[in-house]
Design an enzyme around this catalytic site. Structure first.
Site, short mmCIF file in Angstrom:
data_model
loop_
_atom_site.label_atom_id
_atom_site.label_comp_id
_atom_site.label_asym_id
_atom_site.label_seq_id
_atom_site.Cartn_x
_atom_site.Cartn_y
_atom_site.Cartn_z
N HIS A 46 0.86 -1.17 0.00
CA HIS A 46 0.00 0.00 0.00
C HIS A 46 0.89 1.22 0.00
O HIS A 46 1.72 1.38 0.88
CB HIS A 46 -0.90 0.00 1.24
CG HIS A 46 -1.82 1.18 1.28
ND1 HIS A 46 -3.12 1.12 0.87
CD2 HIS A 46 -1.61 2.46 1.66
CE1 HIS A 46 -3.68 2.32 1.01
NE2 HIS A 46 -2.79 3.14 1.49
N CYS A 47 0.76 2.06 -1.00
CA CYS A 47 1.66 3.20 -1.12
C CYS A 47 0.94 4.50 -0.78
O CYS A 47 0.07 4.93 -1.53
CB CYS A 47 2.18 3.27 -2.56
SG CYS A 47 3.43 4.53 -2.80
#
Lengths: 495, 157
Positions: free
Chosen positions: A196-197
């Site tokens: 998850h960025c």
């Protein structure tokens, strides 16, 4: 007998759900239904996502860092074009702003594509599917009464000679496909979950990994480009007039030049490093998640190898970057169909079955209620035609994140999952988190490439915050399930 | 079960008895394939060979959609060169195959499954996890609605 306090709000939630659902049920005459605008599926999406432009754009809930990324890129590039390019294009060649422009365009395009598209979210199981799976699991486990904590639900599968364990996701009620993982920030299972960025404001998964990679690659080129030419600018000026004079001459430019250089200097190392890391991942066909957990490393055993790799670097790269792009499975912009799912037929486009999907976000106890409801409705109502003209056109374009026209109204779809659902996420959070936590303490995954952006590299399960307290409630929820289903049936029969 | 139903009649006169789910087959990796194992609930409703034929055809469609080869590379490179803006105008190869699949499923339903009181659901509507097969009991022949409701509540409960 009254269940524990934790399920109090859950009961309230369940009653309110039944009442809203019955108000839009097709037991009323069909023309009355047209008065309330048909809802699109994104409005009732159970995950923690934000939707914009009427479902075309999909992002994670926390988008603050994404705006920071945008600002950094826009401001740095803007200053470069405004202050350095005129001099450079005269002095050296006008190709410099041209190439810079192309790079900038590419960076923005891929960034927006990564941030706005569906990473490969798996829709949650319909109640029937979940029930069927539960039954099969019970048979497999010998239908134990399930003590304090039910045994972990796993399935083993052999892929290309390697044994892979498929885990059951308690939130989504499915067995996760291989390489899928549940993102606790977005509360969705994502296919081929990478990480998850927050910089991009979205998960990175199967459907947007290539955009993400193109983004960081082109951003590396852009930052190196800008950095190099800003330095060139200062050097050339200093050759003309002496270094200090150059700085004196352009007092307005000096602070910008320095700031651009500083931003670029730090960006270069982190972004270039990140690109290098992802190049390695692509060439060995691994995800960040797998690499951090060491799923396929030789340290686990000599027989351990990556079953998904095609064997050579070139094929792996081509498969990741130029392979087919699968469509979005969640059909954000489809309409929620009226409540006669099981009887309707042809699957040309999204038809009645959409209704069952919208109901999948309801509490478990609604399963019994729903099936008896269907029987009653089957008896009562004529067949309600789906909206084929709209929905069948939606089918070819479920995956397109078209940013067509001005998105003036940013309608934030904030679906409120039933309060019982968070109780069940604890299990998936824990099972994912436990092995990961050990790895955390083991080597901290702060390799030089990742050092500047550890907030960005969040594999699923790492936030520990809500899992601990919620786990206690999962026991209470089991008891209240029976209680509530009985209540639901009584309430239903009075309708 | 011996009566022949058209799809329209099925909707009006039948009640849902139960659903069978054909799960994914991951033995070849993450490509979309479904298990060809014949579910026991369908034993009395349809011939094994017809069912296997359907699933195998679907599997071959999905394999075609996900095939990595010359044309998919071309599409990928072209898309990359245009910063993926080309997807705004063009339909991907995968989407084209999905359309074919949905037509095939509709056709199978009309010709083979509905006459036997069964209904296939396009896996796309189930997140490509399962092929859902709904089994219907004929309400006229199976008698009162009480038997229908009891069977469906047992299916759902």
């Amino acid at each position: 007998m009254t269940p524990g306090g934790g399920s109090g709000p859950m009961k309230d939630c369940e009653y309110s759900q039944i009442s809203t659902h019955s108000s839009s049920s097709p037991m009323e005459s069909p023309h009355k239904k047209k008065k309330s605008a048909p809802k699109r599926k994104w409005e009732v999406f159970p995950g923690r996502n934000k939707f914009f432009c009427n479902g075309r754009i999909m992002m994670a809930r926390q988008t603050g860092v994404f705006y920071l990324t945008l600002v950094l890129i826009l401001v740095t590039s803007g200053l470069f074009f405004a202050f350095d390019c005129p001099y450079l294009s005269e002095r050296i060649t006008p190709a410099i702003p041209a190439i810079g422009g192309i790079l900038f365009f590419f960076v923005m395009g891929t960034l927006l594509r990564t941030s706005f598209s569906d990473p490969g979210v798996l829709p949650r199981a319909t109640p029937d599917e979940a029930a069927d799976l539960e039954r099969q699991i019970d048979i497999a486990n010998g239908s134990s009464s399930g003590g304090y904590r039910p045994p972990p639900r796993t399935k083993e599968v052999i892929i290309n000679g390697q044994t892979v364990k498929l885990k059951y996701c308690f939130t989504c009620k499915i067995f996760r496909p291989p390489r899928a993982s549940h993102c606790s920030l977005c509360d969705n299972c994502v296919e081929r979950f990478d990480h998850h960025c927050p910089w991009v404001g979205n998960c990175v998964g199967k459907r947007n990994y290539r955009f993400f990679y193109m983004f960081i690659l082109s951003l590396s080129f852009l930052t190196v480009f800008i950095f190099a030419f800003v330095i060139t600018h200062v050097i050339l000026r200093s050759q003309q007039t002496g270094f200090l004079n150059a700085l004196k001459d352009s007092p307005a430019r000096y602070p910008f030049t320095e700031r651009i250089s500083v931003v670029c200097f730090f960006s270069v190392w982190s972004i270039v490093g990140l690109s290098g890391f992802h190049t390695y991942l692509i060439s060995s066909n691994q995800t960040t998640n797998e690499d951090i957990k060491g799923s396929w490393s030789n340290k686990r055993g000599k027989e351990n190898y990556n079953p998904y790799s095609y064997g050579n670097i070139f094929t792996n790269c081509c498969a990741a970057l130029c392979g087919p792009l699968s469509p979005s499975l969640i059909d954000r912009r489809g309409f929620i169909q009226p409540d006669t799912p099981q009887l309707a037929g042809p699957s040309n486009g999204i038809t009645m079955y959409g209704a069952t999907q919208s109901q999948s976000n309801m509490c478990d106890q609604d399963q019994c209620i729903q099936s008896t409801k269907f029987v009653l409705q089957a008896a009562a109502t004529p067949l309600l035609q789906s909206e084929p003209s709209i929905t069948s056109e939606e089918l070819p374009l479920p995956g397109k994140t078209t940013i067509s026209g001005p998105c003036a109204t940013l309608t934030l779809g904030q679906p409120t999952p039933p309060s019982s659902m968070p109780n069940l996420t604890s299990d998936s959070g824990l099972t994912d988190m436990i092995p990961l936590k050990e790895e955390h303490e083991g080597h901290q995954f702060l390799t030089p490439e990742e050092a500047p952006s550890p907030p960005g590299m969040l594999p699923s399960g790492s936030p520990i915050t809500h899992s601990h307290t919620m786990h206690v409630l999962s026991l209470a929820s089991q008891d209240s399930l029976h209680e509530d289903s009985v209540r639901g049936l009584v309430k239903l029969s009075s309708v | 079960p011996s009566q022949v139903h058209s799809l329209q009649e099925l909707r009006r006169s039948a009640s849902l008895a139960t659903k069978v789910f054909v799960q994914r087959d991951y033995s070849e990796g993450t490509t979309c394939q479904f298990q060809t194992k014949f579910p026991p609930e369908l034993e009395s409703r349809i011939e094994r060979q017809l069912f296997e034929e359907t699933v195998k055809t679907l599997n071959s469609f999905y394999a075609e959609a996900e095939k990595i080869g010359g044309s998919s590379y071309l599409e990928g490179c072209l898309a990359c060169a245009t910063a993926y803006f080309i997807f705004l105008c063009m339909e991907t190869h995968y989407e084209k195959v999905l359309k074919k699949i949905s037509k095939y499923i509709q056709e199978q339903n009309e010709k083979i499954y509905a006459p036997r009181g069964l209904l296939l659901t396009d896996p796309l509507e189930r997140g490509m996890r399962v092929i859902e097969i709904s089994i219907y009991e004929d309400r006229c022949s199976s008698g009162s609605s009480s038997s229908g409701s009891s069977s469906s509540s047992s299916g759902g409960g």
